[in-house]
Design an enzyme around this catalytic site. Structure first.
Site, short mmCIF file in Angstrom:
data_model
loop_
_atom_site.label_atom_id
_atom_site.label_comp_id
_atom_site.label_asym_id
_atom_site.label_seq_id
_atom_site.Cartn_x
_atom_site.Cartn_y
_atom_site.Cartn_z
CD GLU A 102 23.32 35.36 -17.42
OE1 GLU A 102 24.20 35.11 -16.60
OE2 GLU A 102 23.40 36.27 -18.25
CD GLU A 110 25.39 43.06 -18.92
OE1 GLU A 110 26.50 42.77 -19.43
OE2 GLU A 110 25.12 42.86 -17.72
N GLY A 114 28.84 36.70 -13.10
CA GLY A 114 29.36 38.02 -13.48
C GLY A 114 30.23 38.60 -12.38
CG ASN A 145 29.79 37.70 -18.67
OD1 ASN A 145 30.70 38.25 -19.29
ND2 ASN A 145 28.51 38.02 -18.83
CD1 TRP A 146 35.97 37.41 -15.32
CD2 TRP A 146 37.79 38.01 -16.51
NE1 TRP A 146 37.04 36.68 -14.86
CE2 TRP A 146 38.16 37.02 -15.57
CE3 TRP A 146 38.76 38.52 -17.36
CZ2 TRP A 146 39.48 36.55 -15.46
CZ3 TRP A 146 40.07 38.06 -17.26
CH2 TRP A 146 40.42 37.07 -16.31
CE LYS A 147 27.92 40.77 -16.64
NZ LYS A 147 26.68 41.24 -16.09
CG HIS A 184 24.87 38.89 -21.26
ND1 HIS A 184 24.41 40.08 -20.75
CD2 HIS A 184 25.27 38.14 -20.19
CE1 HIS A 184 24.56 40.06 -19.43
NE2 HIS A 184 25.07 38.89 -19.06
CB SER A 243 22.61 38.45 -8.04
OG SER A 243 22.50 39.75 -8.60
N GLY A 257 23.37 41.63 -11.91
CA GLY A 257 24.05 42.78 -11.33
C GLY A 257 23.24 43.54 -10.29
#
Ligand code: PGA
Length: 261
Positions: free
Chosen positions: A168, A98, A235, A9-11, A96, A214, A174
């Site tokens: 998650e 976020e 991520g 997941n490159w975001k 997600h 993480s 993160g």
């Protein structure tokens, strides 16, 4: 037997030049290296079409990171399942944390997104996870149950099998603090129990449940060795190609050992 899945997941990261550099270093010719392990790159929508073309004759799949919950219409700036499908996108992350946190996505919107993805034969990678406060208040199981149920209640058997779940924990995303193998396995078993309350054993045992938060090449072995952890949604550690390949190789080693048994 469930295969292992490692999804990046490159975001909102990487310029087009950086994407080109990254994919150049990605091993695509080692076909056998991807046996029993599916690698998915979930990338910004601007690069989807280019990457789909680039990886066309490889085993690497390309996924989006979000989709709108309507089929089409006056939603400036949004991207639909039809659009994703029309360029050959095969996976899409939904729900997600976020998106839930910064874009106020609700369980019912997320459920609609999953339904639309299935309608257009795109495999959803549906994310669920509790906050630190919820875990400290000991409501993490009920939170996950609510999030998972709101999505799976509308799914057919076939759609359930084609839905990837990513657990998650929000406190692990993160932060550099991953869930322990015990915490991950405990929640993945619980998620499988939730599935079992609506689907038969065969389906329950075949649904892929990933861990995310993480996850890196140092903790991947311990996490992916858990019986119900079928790989990871990665991520920050997926942004560096060497680190990401180390994680993929870890999953492959574990899977190869399971197969040889
Ligand atoms: P992280 O992110 O690996 O950087 O914690 C995972 C994710 O948000 O999917």
């Amino acid at each position: 037997m469930r295969k292992k899945i490692i999804a990046a997941n490159w975001k909102m990261n990487k310029s087009f030049t950086e994407v080109q550099e990254y994919v150049k270093q990605f091993p695509t010719t080692e076909a056998t290296c991807y046996n029993h392990t599916q690698v998915i790159l979930c990338i910004p929508s601007t690069y989807l079409q280019w990457c789909i073309e680039y990886f066309k004759h490889t085993q690497i799949a390309i996924g989006a990171q979000n989709v709108h919950d309507s089929e089409k219409g006056a939603f400036t700036g949004e991207i639909s399942a039809i659009m994703l499908k029309s360029i050959g996108t095969t996976y899409c992350i939904v729900g997600h944390s976020e998106r839930r946190q910064y874009f106020n996505e609700t369980d019912s919107q997320i459920a609609r997104k999953v339904e639309l993805l299935h309608k257009y034969s795109i495999i959803p990678i549906f994310c669920c996870g509790e906050t630190l406060e919820q875990r400290n208040n000991n409501v993490h199981f009920s939170i996950i149950e609510k999030q998972v149920n709101s999505v799976i209640k509308n799914l057919s058997d076939d759609q359930m099998l084609k839905t990837i779940i990513a657990y998650e924990p929000v406190w692990a995303i993160g932060t550099g603090i991953n869930a322990t193998a015990h915490q991950a396995q405990e929640m993945h078993t619980y998620i499988r129990k939730i599935i079992q309350s609506k689907f038969n054993d065969k389906i329950t045992q075949n649904v892929i449940i990933l861990y995310g938060g993480s996850c890196n090449s140092f903790n991947a072995h311990e996490l992916f060795s858990c019986a119900d952890v079928d790989g990871g949604l990665i991520g920050s550690a997926s942004l560096n190609v060497d680190e990401f390949i180390r994680i993929i190789k870890t999953a492959q080693d574990i899977q190869n050992k399971i197969i040889q048994k």
